[in-house]
Design a protein around this motif. Structure first.
Motif, PDB file in Angstrom:
ATOM      1  N   THR A  95      54.888  28.437  10.053  1.00  0.00           N
ATOM      2  CA  THR A  95      54.736  27.065   9.594  1.00  0.00           C
ATOM      3  C   THR A  95      53.292  26.828   9.197  1.00  0.00           C
ATOM      4  N   TRP A 103      55.459  23.216   5.660  1.00  0.00           N
ATOM      5  CA  TRP A 103      56.455  24.214   5.260  1.00  0.00           C
ATOM      6  C   TRP A 103      56.812  25.074   6.457  1.00  0.00           C
ATOM      7  N   ARG A 104      58.087  25.411   6.556  1.00  0.00           N
ATOM      8  CA  ARG A 104      58.570  26.315   7.601  1.00  0.00           C
ATOM      9  C   ARG A 104      59.415  27.389   6.924  1.00  0.00           C
ATOM     10  N   HIS A 116      61.533  25.849   3.880  1.00  0.00           N
ATOM     11  CA  HIS A 116      61.936  24.447   3.951  1.00  0.00           C
ATOM     12  C   HIS A 116      60.700  23.568   4.014  1.00  0.00           C
ATOM     13  N   SER A 117      60.801  22.370   3.456  1.00  0.00           N
ATOM     14  CA  SER A 117      59.684  21.426   3.434  1.00  0.00           C
ATOM     15  C   SER A 117      59.961  20.254   4.375  1.00  0.00           C
ATOM     16  N   PHE A 118      58.863  19.756   5.015  1.00  0.00           N
ATOM     17  CA  PHE A 118      58.982  18.676   5.985  1.00  0.00           C
ATOM     18  C   PHE A 118      57.847  17.677   5.780  1.00  0.00           C
ATOM     19  N   ASP A 123      57.825  14.510  10.351  1.00  0.00           N
ATOM     20  CA  ASP A 123      58.481  15.814  10.497  1.00  0.00           C
ATOM     21  C   ASP A 123      59.951  15.786  10.080  1.00  0.00           C
ATOM     22  N   TYR A 124      60.296  14.901   9.173  1.00  0.00           N
ATOM     23  CA  TYR A 124      61.651  14.813   8.625  1.00  0.00           C
ATOM     24  C   TYR A 124      61.748  15.788   7.452  1.00  0.00           C
ATOM     25  N   GLN A 125      62.869  16.492   7.337  1.00  0.00           N
ATOM     26  CA  GLN A 125      63.008  17.436   6.229  1.00  0.00           C
ATOM     27  C   GLN A 125      63.087  16.682   4.905  1.00  0.00           C
ATOM     28  N   CYS A 144      59.386  11.231   1.522  1.00  0.00           N
ATOM     29  CA  CYS A 144      60.149  11.273   2.769  1.00  0.00           C
ATOM     30  C   CYS A 144      61.162  10.130   2.790  1.00  0.00           C
TER      31      CYS A 144
END
Length: 188
Positions: A95, A103-104, A116-118, A123-125, A144
């Motif tokens: 991350t 990004w994770r 995946h982006s958050f 910290d919501y996708q 977001c």
């Protein structure tokens, strides 16, 4: 008595007082058991040994021996500290905040996957949404849905965003920057 209580509360004086109590107790036990003559003769023999000369004075050998013991201790302690520090592990670098988006991802044998982006706030996708009225112009935006924060806007499509993020991650892996990120995340 108040002075003794105040001194006992002090971290240094409490240790001095405790050492005095232990020394007095040891002296009393040695007196009761009749060990003082043996202790005195041992101290006198040690003092005489320091004055005896071999090719080098014994007191100098004692100082050099103590310095050697201290040096060996310092080297071993430094080595132990180095070994006991948690070293950053490449597998822990999963991350990072790149281009103002968290990004994770995972690693597979063929490289970075499951990117995946958050939101960096809640910290919501989040997902890229197209923001262009014209098909010829690619323009995406990351907003977001949870907190409404507008995180980033790019003048290219989402595939290009993903490509740039993967290349940035790969660059950090090659340059070693990932170690600072992992250390910061783990609090080391």
């Amino acid at each position: 008595m108040a002075v003794l209580k105040r001194l006992w509360a002090d971290p240094v004086w409490s240790k001095v007082i405790a050492a005095g109590i232990i020394a007095a107790s040891g002296a009393a036990v040695a007196y009761v058991m009749g060990l003082w003559p043996s202790i005195c003769s041992g101290l006198a023999a040690s003092w005489r040994w320091l004055g005896v000369t071999t090719p080098t004075w014994n007191w100098l050998l004692l100082i050099l021996g103590a310095a050697t013991v201290f040096l060996v201790y310092a080297i071993l302690n430094s080595y132990w500290q180095t070994l006991s520090k948690p070293q950053p592990n490449l597998k822990n670098y999963r991350t990072d905040v790149i281009l103002n988006i968290r990004w994770r991802w995972n690693y597979y044998y063929d490289g970075i996957s499951s990117l995946h982006s958050f939101c960096t706030i809640c910290d919501y996708q989040i997902f890229p949404t197209p923001r262009s009225r014209y098909m010829a112009v690619d323009h995406v935006q990351f907003v977001c849905d949870n907190c409404g924060e507008k995180l980033a806007e790019f003048d290219f499509n989402d595939a290009e965003v993903e490509s740039r993020i993967k290349r940035t991650i790969q660059q950090k892996l090659r340059s070693g920057e990932w170690q600072a990120v992992v250390a910061q995340q783990s609090g080391v």
